[in-house]
Design a protein around this motif. Structure first.
Motif, PDB file in Angstrom:
ATOM      1  N   GLU A  35      -5.577  -6.713 -11.014  1.00 41.48           N
ATOM      2  CA  GLU A  35      -5.849  -5.553 -10.166  1.00 41.48           C
ATOM      3  C   GLU A  35      -4.897  -4.408 -10.485  1.00 41.48           C
ATOM      4  N   THR A  36      -5.391  -3.205 -10.269  1.00 41.85           N
ATOM      5  CA  THR A  36      -4.546  -2.020 -10.248  1.00 41.85           C
ATOM      6  C   THR A  36      -4.441  -1.624  -8.787  1.00 41.85           C
ATOM      7  N   VAL A  37      -3.208  -1.468  -8.307  1.00 43.93           N
ATOM      8  CA  VAL A  37      -2.982  -1.260  -6.875  1.00 43.93           C
ATOM      9  C   VAL A  37      -2.005  -0.117  -6.631  1.00 43.93           C
ATOM     10  N   GLU A  38      -2.065   0.412  -5.444  1.00 40.47           N
ATOM     11  CA  GLU A  38      -1.082   1.382  -4.966  1.00 40.47           C
ATOM     12  C   GLU A  38      -0.153   0.626  -4.028  1.00 40.47           C
ATOM     13  N   VAL A  39       1.148   0.724  -4.291  1.00 43.50           N
ATOM     14  CA  VAL A  39       2.142  -0.079  -3.592  1.00 43.50           C
ATOM     15  C   VAL A  39       3.257   0.813  -3.064  1.00 43.50           C
ATOM     16  N   GLU A  40       3.675   0.531  -1.842  1.00 46.20           N
ATOM     17  CA  GLU A  40       4.863   1.181  -1.295  1.00 46.20           C
ATOM     18  C   GLU A  40       6.042   0.234  -1.527  1.00 46.20           C
ATOM     19  N   ILE A  41       7.065   0.702  -2.222  1.00 45.32           N
ATOM     20  CA  ILE A  41       8.250  -0.120  -2.466  1.00 45.32           C
ATOM     21  C   ILE A  41       9.024  -0.234  -1.155  1.00 45.32           C
ATOM     22  N   THR A  42       9.241  -1.470  -0.712  1.00 47.54           N
ATOM     23  CA  THR A  42       9.912  -1.715   0.561  1.00 47.54           C
ATOM     24  C   THR A  42      11.310  -2.283   0.392  1.00 47.54           C
ATOM     25  N   GLU A  43      11.606  -2.804  -0.803  1.00 53.37           N
ATOM     26  CA  GLU A  43      12.920  -3.400  -1.054  1.00 53.37           C
ATOM     27  C   GLU A  43      13.256  -3.267  -2.533  1.00 53.37           C
ATOM     28  N   ARG A  44      14.469  -2.842  -2.815  1.00 53.49           N
ATOM     29  CA  ARG A  44      14.952  -2.732  -4.196  1.00 53.49           C
ATOM     30  C   ARG A  44      16.199  -3.593  -4.348  1.00 53.49           C
ATOM     31  N   ARG A  45      16.179  -4.446  -5.355  1.00 49.72           N
ATOM     32  CA  ARG A  45      17.333  -5.272  -5.707  1.00 49.72           C
ATOM     33  C   ARG A  45      17.670  -5.002  -7.158  1.00 49.72           C
ATOM     34  N   LYS A  46      18.759  -5.611  -7.639  1.00 59.65           N
ATOM     35  CA  LYS A  46      19.139  -5.423  -9.040  1.00 59.65           C
ATOM     36  C   LYS A  46      18.060  -5.896 -10.000  1.00 59.65           C
ATOM     37  N   SER A  47      17.485  -7.065  -9.715  1.00 64.66           N
ATOM     38  CA  SER A  47      16.575  -7.678 -10.679  1.00 64.66           C
ATOM     39  C   SER A  47      15.095  -7.625 -10.283  1.00 64.66           C
ATOM     40  N   PHE A  48      14.768  -7.141  -9.098  1.00 63.56           N
ATOM     41  CA  PHE A  48      13.361  -7.085  -8.683  1.00 63.56           C
ATOM     42  C   PHE A  48      13.173  -6.114  -7.531  1.00 63.56           C
ATOM     43  N   MET A  49      11.901  -5.837  -7.242  1.00 64.05           N
ATOM     44  CA  MET A  49      11.518  -5.024  -6.084  1.00 64.05           C
ATOM     45  C   MET A  49      10.418  -5.764  -5.331  1.00 64.05           C
ATOM     46  N   ARG A  50      10.274  -5.423  -4.068  1.00 63.45           N
ATOM     47  CA  ARG A  50       9.159  -5.920  -3.263  1.00 63.45           C
ATOM     48  C   ARG A  50       8.368  -4.705  -2.788  1.00 63.45           C
ATOM     49  N   GLY A  51       7.051  -4.900  -2.702  1.00 63.94           N
ATOM     50  CA  GLY A  51       6.211  -3.795  -2.273  1.00 63.94           C
ATOM     51  C   GLY A  51       5.158  -4.237  -1.280  1.00 63.94           C
ATOM     52  N   ARG A  52       4.637  -3.269  -0.552  1.00 70.50           N
ATOM     53  CA  ARG A  52       3.558  -3.497   0.409  1.00 70.50           C
ATOM     54  C   ARG A  52       2.294  -2.890  -0.186  1.00 70.50           C
ATOM     55  N   LEU A  53       1.252  -3.691  -0.259  1.00 69.37           N
ATOM     56  CA  LEU A  53      -0.022  -3.249  -0.812  1.00 69.37           C
ATOM     57  C   LEU A  53      -0.624  -2.189   0.107  1.00 69.37           C
ATOM     58  N   LEU A  54      -0.841  -1.005  -0.432  1.00 65.93           N
ATOM     59  CA  LEU A  54      -1.459   0.070   0.346  1.00 65.93           C
ATOM     60  C   LEU A  54      -2.956   0.163   0.081  1.00 65.93           C
ATOM     61  N   ARG A  55      -3.315   0.024  -1.231  1.00 66.15           N
ATOM     62  CA  ARG A  55      -4.719   0.212  -1.595  1.00 66.15           C
ATOM     63  C   ARG A  55      -4.995  -0.479  -2.924  1.00 66.15           C
ATOM     64  N   VAL A  56      -6.139  -1.120  -3.011  1.00 67.48           N
ATOM     65  CA  VAL A  56      -6.587  -1.725  -4.267  1.00 67.48           C
ATOM     66  C   VAL A  56      -7.444  -0.676  -4.976  1.00 67.48           C
ATOM     67  N   LEU A  57      -6.964  -0.204  -6.114  1.00 62.73           N
ATOM     68  CA  LEU A  57      -7.681   0.829  -6.860  1.00 62.73           C
ATOM     69  C   LEU A  57      -8.760   0.222  -7.751  1.00 62.73           C
ATOM     70  N   SER A  58      -8.461  -0.944  -8.304  1.00 60.52           N
ATOM     71  CA  SER A  58      -9.405  -1.653  -9.171  1.00 60.52           C
ATOM     72  C   SER A  58      -9.321  -3.137  -8.818  1.00 60.52           C
ATOM     73  N   PRO A  59     -10.276  -3.658  -8.036  1.00 59.29           N
ATOM     74  CA  PRO A  59     -10.182  -5.050  -7.569  1.00 59.29           C
ATOM     75  C   PRO A  59     -10.457  -6.073  -8.666  1.00 59.29           C
ATOM     76  N   ALA A  60      -9.839  -7.218  -8.540  1.00 68.05           N
ATOM     77  CA  ALA A  60     -10.106  -8.352  -9.416  1.00 68.05           C
ATOM     78  C   ALA A  60     -11.425  -8.990  -8.995  1.00 68.05           C
ATOM     79  N   PRO A  61     -12.130  -9.637  -9.922  1.00 69.21           N
ATOM     80  CA  PRO A  61     -13.390 -10.293  -9.549  1.00 69.21           C
ATOM     81  C   PRO A  61     -13.190 -11.439  -8.554  1.00 69.21           C
ATOM     82  N   GLU A  62     -11.970 -11.971  -8.443  1.00 68.84           N
ATOM     83  CA  GLU A  62     -11.669 -13.076  -7.528  1.00 68.84           C
ATOM     84  C   GLU A  62     -11.498 -12.618  -6.077  1.00 68.84           C
TER      85      GLU A  62
END
Length: 106
Positions: A35-62
């Protein structure tokens, strides 16, 4: 926080979709690989980030509409947006990856 567009590539142990943004891993609950998605970054760490899904721009067939009317707000069943047979395939792949990763440690 910032909003980004992200291509999801994998699922992590626990069910969060995984993408990369500017070289850093981003975990996104509710996403599906492919999927291609629009995400709001909610947490930033040294080695990763976490995000909240805002919108699915291109959905997966699943992707399916969750059968439970509370799935989007409750968060208790993080796999309901994926067809059941595809859930099984994703879960098998996660287990195989974890066994391979931990089996190679000495």
């Amino acid at each position: 926080m910032s909003v980004i567009t992200l291509e999801l590539r994998d699922l992590a142990y626990g069910g969060d979709a995984v993408g990369r943004y500017e070289g850093q891993v981003v975990f996104v609950p509710g996403g599906i690989p492919g999927e291609t998605v629009e995400v709001e970054i909610t947490e930033r760490r040294k080695s990763f980030m976490r995000g909240r899904l805002l919108r699915v721009l291109s959905p997966a067939p699943e992707r399916v509409e969750p059968p439970c009317p509370y799935a989007k707000s409750c968060g208790g069943c993080q796999w309901q947006h994926i067809r059941y047979e595809d859930q099984l395939a994703f879960k098998r792949a996660i287990v195989a990856s974890e066994l391979e990763r931990t089996g190679n440690q000495q």
